[in-house]
Design a protein around this motif. Sequence first.
Motif, mmCIF file in Angstrom:
data_model
loop_
_atom_site.group_PDB
_atom_site.id
_atom_site.type_symbol
_atom_site.label_atom_id
_atom_site.label_comp_id
_atom_site.label_asym_id
_atom_site.label_seq_id
_atom_site.Cartn_x
_atom_site.Cartn_y
_atom_site.Cartn_z
ATOM 1 N N SER A 64 51.124 19.437 54.967
ATOM 2 C CA SER A 64 52.561 19.210 55.123
ATOM 3 C C SER A 64 53.232 20.464 55.655
ATOM 4 O O SER A 64 52.895 21.569 55.220
ATOM 5 C CB SER A 64 53.192 18.837 53.780
ATOM 6 O OG SER A 64 54.599 18.807 53.886
ATOM 7 N N PRO A 65 54.212 20.308 56.531
ATOM 8 C CA PRO A 65 54.953 21.473 57.005
ATOM 9 C C PRO A 65 55.841 22.089 55.916
ATOM 10 O O PRO A 65 56.325 23.204 56.080
ATOM 11 C CB PRO A 65 55.795 20.923 58.164
ATOM 12 C CG PRO A 65 55.894 19.464 57.916
ATOM 13 C CD PRO A 65 54.635 19.071 57.187
ATOM 14 N N LYS A 66 56.019 21.400 54.815
ATOM 15 C CA LYS A 66 56.816 21.921 53.700
ATOM 16 C C LYS A 66 56.064 22.992 52.907
ATOM 17 O O LYS A 66 56.656 23.719 52.135
ATOM 18 C CB LYS A 66 57.210 20.800 52.750
ATOM 19 C CG LYS A 66 58.141 19.785 53.367
ATOM 20 C CD LYS A 66 58.443 18.684 52.379
ATOM 21 C CE LYS A 66 59.307 17.629 53.015
ATOM 22 N NZ LYS A 66 59.568 16.519 52.119
ATOM 23 N N ILE A 67 54.757 23.058 53.085
ATOM 24 C CA ILE A 67 53.934 23.997 52.320
ATOM 25 C C ILE A 67 53.979 25.375 52.964
ATOM 26 O O ILE A 67 53.795 25.520 54.163
ATOM 27 C CB ILE A 67 52.478 23.496 52.218
ATOM 28 C CG1 ILE A 67 52.432 22.162 51.463
ATOM 29 C CG2 ILE A 67 51.598 24.539 51.534
ATOM 30 C CD1 ILE A 67 51.075 21.490 51.443
ATOM 31 N N THR A 68 54.247 26.374 52.136
ATOM 32 C CA THR A 68 54.193 27.767 52.568
ATOM 33 C C THR A 68 53.148 28.473 51.705
ATOM 34 O O THR A 68 52.692 27.928 50.702
ATOM 35 C CB THR A 68 55.560 28.467 52.422
ATOM 36 O OG1 THR A 68 55.962 28.418 51.050
ATOM 37 C CG2 THR A 68 56.607 27.810 53.304
ATOM 38 N N THR A 69 52.812 29.672 52.087
ATOM 39 C CA THR A 69 51.782 30.393 51.341
ATOM 40 C C THR A 69 52.184 31.832 51.114
ATOM 41 O O THR A 69 52.945 32.411 51.890
ATOM 42 C CB THR A 69 50.424 30.318 52.080
ATOM 43 O OG1 THR A 69 49.418 30.846 51.245
ATOM 44 C CG2 THR A 69 50.458 31.054 53.391
ATOM 45 N N PRO A 76 45.310 33.453 46.896
ATOM 46 C CA PRO A 76 46.096 32.636 47.823
ATOM 47 C C PRO A 76 46.741 31.492 47.047
ATOM 48 O O PRO A 76 46.078 30.814 46.255
ATOM 49 C CB PRO A 76 45.046 32.090 48.805
ATOM 50 C CG PRO A 76 43.891 33.032 48.688
ATOM 51 C CD PRO A 76 43.897 33.497 47.260
ATOM 52 N N ALA A 77 48.039 31.317 47.251
ATOM 53 C CA ALA A 77 48.760 30.258 46.551
ATOM 54 C C ALA A 77 49.632 29.505 47.541
ATOM 55 O O ALA A 77 50.020 30.041 48.583
ATOM 56 C CB ALA A 77 49.612 30.853 45.431
ATOM 57 N N TYR A 78 49.957 28.276 47.201
ATOM 58 C CA TYR A 78 50.666 27.387 48.109
ATOM 59 C C TYR A 78 51.906 26.852 47.412
ATOM 60 O O TYR A 78 51.844 26.398 46.274
ATOM 61 C CB TYR A 78 49.716 26.275 48.577
ATOM 62 C CG TYR A 78 48.499 26.922 49.206
ATOM 63 C CD1 TYR A 78 48.538 27.360 50.511
ATOM 64 C CD2 TYR A 78 47.364 27.212 48.441
ATOM 65 C CE1 TYR A 78 47.463 28.042 51.067
ATOM 66 C CE2 TYR A 78 46.291 27.887 48.986
ATOM 67 C CZ TYR A 78 46.349 28.308 50.298
ATOM 68 O OH TYR A 78 45.294 29.000 50.838
ATOM 69 N N TYR A 79 53.022 26.925 48.117
ATOM 70 C CA TYR A 79 54.342 26.666 47.561
ATOM 71 C C TYR A 79 55.061 25.576 48.339
ATOM 72 O O TYR A 79 54.850 25.416 49.533
ATOM 73 C CB TYR A 79 55.212 27.919 47.659
ATOM 74 C CG TYR A 79 54.714 29.093 46.857
ATOM 75 C CD1 TYR A 79 55.362 29.475 45.691
ATOM 76 C CD2 TYR A 79 53.609 29.833 47.259
ATOM 77 C CE1 TYR A 79 54.926 30.560 44.956
ATOM 78 C CE2 TYR A 79 53.162 30.922 46.525
ATOM 79 C CZ TYR A 79 53.821 31.280 45.379
ATOM 80 O OH TYR A 79 53.384 32.347 44.652
ATOM 81 N N VAL A 80 55.958 24.890 47.649
ATOM 82 C CA VAL A 80 56.935 24.013 48.283
ATOM 83 C C VAL A 80 58.275 24.431 47.680
ATOM 84 O O VAL A 80 58.427 24.482 46.453
ATOM 85 C CB VAL A 80 56.652 22.518 48.017
ATOM 86 C CG1 VAL A 80 57.764 21.655 48.595
ATOM 87 C CG2 VAL A 80 55.310 22.114 48.602
ATOM 88 N N ASN A 81 59.209 24.777 48.543
ATOM 89 C CA ASN A 81 60.532 25.247 48.094
ATOM 90 C C ASN A 81 60.424 26.389 47.094
ATOM 91 O O ASN A 81 61.083 26.389 46.056
ATOM 92 C CB ASN A 81 61.361 24.104 47.502
ATOM 93 C CG ASN A 81 61.747 23.088 48.541
ATOM 94 O OD1 ASN A 81 61.793 23.385 49.722
ATOM 95 N ND2 ASN A 81 62.013 21.877 48.109
ATOM 96 N N PHE A 103 46.017 23.644 40.136
ATOM 97 C CA PHE A 103 47.394 23.200 40.303
ATOM 98 C C PHE A 103 48.245 23.728 39.161
ATOM 99 O O PHE A 103 47.794 23.780 38.013
ATOM 100 C CB PHE A 103 47.468 21.669 40.304
ATOM 101 C CG PHE A 103 46.839 21.062 41.521
ATOM 102 C CD1 PHE A 103 47.597 20.798 42.645
ATOM 103 C CD2 PHE A 103 45.486 20.786 41.550
ATOM 104 C CE1 PHE A 103 47.017 20.268 43.777
ATOM 105 C CE2 PHE A 103 44.895 20.252 42.685
ATOM 106 C CZ PHE A 103 45.665 19.985 43.797
ATOM 107 N N GLN A 104 49.450 24.093 39.461
ATOM 108 C CA GLN A 104 50.411 24.487 38.449
ATOM 109 C C GLN A 104 51.069 23.235 37.890
ATOM 110 O O GLN A 104 51.029 22.160 38.506
ATOM 111 C CB GLN A 104 51.470 25.420 39.048
ATOM 112 C CG GLN A 104 50.950 26.800 39.341
ATOM 113 C CD GLN A 104 50.539 27.518 38.075
ATOM 114 O OE1 GLN A 104 49.383 27.483 37.694
ATOM 115 N NE2 GLN A 104 51.471 28.167 37.426
ATOM 116 N N ASP A 105 51.726 23.365 36.749
ATOM 117 C CA ASP A 105 52.348 22.198 36.126
ATOM 118 C C ASP A 105 53.427 21.582 37.008
ATOM 119 O O ASP A 105 53.696 20.395 36.933
ATOM 120 C CB ASP A 105 52.889 22.529 34.744
ATOM 121 C CG ASP A 105 53.971 23.579 34.744
ATOM 122 O OD1 ASP A 105 54.074 24.353 35.712
ATOM 123 O OD2 ASP A 105 54.719 23.639 33.756
ATOM 124 N N ALA A 106 54.043 22.366 37.882
ATOM 125 C CA ALA A 106 55.078 21.842 38.774
ATOM 126 C C ALA A 106 54.530 20.777 39.724
ATOM 127 O O ALA A 106 55.297 19.955 40.229
ATOM 128 C CB ALA A 106 55.711 22.976 39.575
#
Length: 179
Positions: A64-69, A76-81, A103-106
């Motif tokens: 997804s283009p919403k994923i940043t790192t 290495p971790a992957y974020y959304v917002n 995966f984190q709880d979020a």
Amino acid sequence: MAEEKKNTSAFTDKEREAMRERAREAREFKKLSGDEQVARKIAEMAPADQKLAQAIHTLVMSISPKITTRTWYGMPAYYVNDTIVCFFQAGSKFDSRYSTFGFQDAANLDDGSFWPTSFAVTAMNDAVKKEITRLVTKSHFLDSKKTAKCLAEGARSAETVGFEPTVPVRELHLSRVVH
């Protein structure tokens, strides 16, 4: 005879090293983009971990283009917002015989009253790619059904959960949505 100093810390040496690594990242990596941070961390890994980390990185970033790192405790971790969704932990980081994709709880991958949040990864193959893609896509932030449920349960906005609904939030008639 000299007495040995007893380790009274609740943390292992590896855990303390991870905390020091996080502090170093905060100092040294703050001027780097997330992609640069992750590229440096992958380059520091053992060759087997590098290969796996790069494959997972490429896969997750393509979902997804919403994923940043960016890095998180040296991983290495992957974020959304700006909320961490998942991460890769090299097996060599804690002297484990396998790497971990977690995966984190979020991510909100809840499935009944018992579900996994981390997965051992020893090789990248089609089955692993398919499962990682399924789980990342299923995550709270990329699954529109879960997003709508979260909004119904009181999230402040669609942006909070990383999803632009096709129906404006006000038209969803959700009594607990705070604007």
